[in-house]
Scaffold this motif. Structure first.
Motif, mmCIF file in Angstrom:
data_model
loop_
_atom_site.group_PDB
_atom_site.id
_atom_site.type_symbol
_atom_site.label_atom_id
_atom_site.label_comp_id
_atom_site.label_asym_id
_atom_site.label_seq_id
_atom_site.Cartn_x
_atom_site.Cartn_y
_atom_site.Cartn_z
ATOM 1 N N TYR A 217 0.854 -1.179 0.000
ATOM 2 C CA TYR A 217 0.000 0.000 0.000
ATOM 3 C C TYR A 217 0.892 1.232 0.000
ATOM 4 O O TYR A 217 1.800 1.334 0.825
ATOM 5 N N GLN B 8 -2.995 5.335 0.722
ATOM 6 C CA GLN B 8 -3.990 4.358 0.254
ATOM 7 C C GLN B 8 -4.684 3.708 1.453
ATOM 8 O O GLN B 8 -4.065 3.473 2.485
ATOM 9 N N THR B 9 -5.974 3.429 1.277
ATOM 10 C CA THR B 9 -6.741 2.871 2.389
ATOM 11 C C THR B 9 -6.834 1.354 2.301
ATOM 12 O O THR B 9 -6.968 0.801 1.219
ATOM 13 N N VAL C 172 -12.410 1.127 4.788
ATOM 14 C CA VAL C 172 -13.032 2.405 5.097
ATOM 15 C C VAL C 172 -14.161 2.203 6.112
ATOM 16 O O VAL C 172 -14.879 1.193 6.050
ATOM 17 N N ASN D 77 -17.550 0.080 5.843
ATOM 18 C CA ASN D 77 -17.468 -1.074 4.928
ATOM 19 C C ASN D 77 -17.641 -2.389 5.693
ATOM 20 O O ASN D 77 -17.528 -2.436 6.902
ATOM 21 N N HIS D 78 -17.866 -3.452 4.891
ATOM 22 C CA HIS D 78 -18.056 -4.764 5.505
ATOM 23 C C HIS D 78 -16.704 -5.454 5.694
ATOM 24 O O HIS D 78 -15.912 -5.509 4.760
ATOM 25 N N PHE E 111 -14.229 -8.601 5.838
ATOM 26 C CA PHE E 111 -14.234 -9.987 5.382
ATOM 27 C C PHE E 111 -12.910 -10.684 5.661
ATOM 28 O O PHE E 111 -12.565 -11.665 5.036
ATOM 29 N N PHE F 274 -6.162 -7.993 8.596
ATOM 30 C CA PHE F 274 -4.944 -7.512 7.938
ATOM 31 C C PHE F 274 -3.778 -7.655 8.918
ATOM 32 O O PHE F 274 -3.887 -7.217 10.068
ATOM 33 N N PHE G 224 -3.488 -9.944 3.843
ATOM 34 C CA PHE G 224 -4.913 -10.087 4.155
ATOM 35 C C PHE G 224 -5.208 -11.565 4.315
ATOM 36 O O PHE G 224 -4.801 -12.383 3.487
#
Lengths: 127, 235
Positions: free
Chosen positions: B38, B42-43, B46, B49-50, B52, B55, B110
């Motif tokens: 990243y 950069q995100t 956010v 958001n969902h 899943f 990180f 991730f």
């Protein structure tokens, strides 16, 4: 809309099959799904609404219901060369790597297994 | 096909949640993870958001921020190599309650929800490491809350510098500590709940007292002992 996007489309029956495995979710606001140079962290099946692929701020492709994006890149650790921006109100299913691996490892291959196997060979960024 | 960095070779493996896994188990994590670089700004995710997955930071620094009703952003946590983010929302099944942004070029892995939940069920060491990280975060949040209630801005700034010195400090040959993290004045101000102007005034005061030195955005701590006194830390 790009006609080649049809290659990334899955049949309606398989949309239902995926929805039985992963819960669909709706984005209330615009958001970046992934950035150019990155590997998508999940693949996305679009159920409703639009996802734009942009390059240098310009929209280069638009995806709609039935399109699966980022699958080949996710499973092959392949970075994309575009930004993907999801539009407000768009409904998607997130297909993570574990889910794909589970589908691919089925002892008796289902139709979904065959569809996923085919999609894994198609770049999301074809233009 | 790009071969991702293996967990065993990750520079932050020793402080990560998978540090006690065997080589074979690390390979299983490698198979399921997605590793990305990243760029600054950069995100990763956010607010709203969902979630899943989680990180895991390999290298770099990530800020976790919350945006208030007035649109103002405040930093709630700074994360670096070995830290995990996004786990709280994952377990509570809520949407992300904060935004994670790279404050410098960072490498982050991730790991999807299905896999991490499976690992948590099967490997107690991973569960314990996650509980340890959650407990540490909770302790820091409690300290921050009491500081906001009980300390004045000068004490809070001294405390922040000491915290950053512990988490991001690099000891120099002359004994001073360089804070290896480039934060803007605005970011630092939100971390101690004050206005930009007030922060700048106290930084000048600290510099006048020779407690700290500044080279561009980098802060060097000259006198940690006196800074500890000023921070009014509890025993």
């Amino acid at each position: 809309m790009n006609k080649q996007n049809d290659l990334l489309k899955i049949p309606e029956s398989q949309i239902d099959a995926i929805q039985n495995i992963v819960r669909p979710l709706k984005y209330s606001s615009s958001s970046n799904l992934f950035y150019a140079g990155q590997i998508p962290i999940v693949a996305y099946l679009l159920l409703d609404g639009l996802v734009h692929f942009t390059k240098n701020g310009k929209v280069v492709n638009t995806f709609s219901r039935g399109n699966v994006i980022g699958l080949k890149e996710l499973m092959n650790n392949q970075p994309v060369d575009v930004d993907a921006q999801i539009q407000p109100g768009t409904k998607v299913c997130f297909i993570d790597r574990s889910t794909v691996l589970n589908i691919l490892e089925q002892k008796v291959p289902s139709t979904l297994n065959k569809v996923i196997n085919k999609l894994i060979r198609i770049d999301s960024t074809i233009r | 096909m790009k071969t991702p960095t293996k967990c065993e070779k990750c520079p932050s493996n020793s402080s990560g949640i998978f540090c006690e896994l065997s080589s074979l188990e690390h390979e299983d994590v490698d198979k399921h993870k997605v590793i990305n670089k990243y760029k600054k700004g950069q995100t990763l995710f956010v607010q709203g958001n969902h979630p899943f997955g989680i990180f895991c930071i390999s290298t770099g620094n990530i800020k976790v921020t919350k945006v208030g009703a007035d649109g103002k952003e405040s930093i709630v946590r700074l994360c670096h190599g070995g830290d995990i983010i996004g786990h709280r929302s994952l377990f509570t099944e809520e949407h992300y309650t904060a935004t994670a942004t790279a404050i410098e070029d960072s490498e982050v892995c991730f790991i999807d929800k299905n896999f991490i939940l499976k690992v948590i069920n099967e490997k107690p060491s991973v569960s314990l490491n996650i509980i340890n990280k959650l407990s540490t975060d909770m302790g820091k949040a409690e300290s921050k809350l009491s500081s906001l209630h009980q300390k004045n801005v000068r004490e809070r700034l001294a405390e922040l510098l000491l915290v950053l010195s512990t988490s991001h400090g690099k000891k120099q040959e002359d004994g001073r500590t360089k804070i290896d993290l480039k934060l803007t004045r605005e970011e630092m101000a939100t971390m101690i709940g004050t206005a930009n102007e007030t922060l700048i005034r106290f930084i000048s005061e600290f510099k006048d007292e020779k407690l700290i030195e500044q080279v561009g955005k980098t802060i060097i701590i000259n006198n940690e002992e006196k800074l500890t006194e000023w921070a009014n830390l509890p025993y």
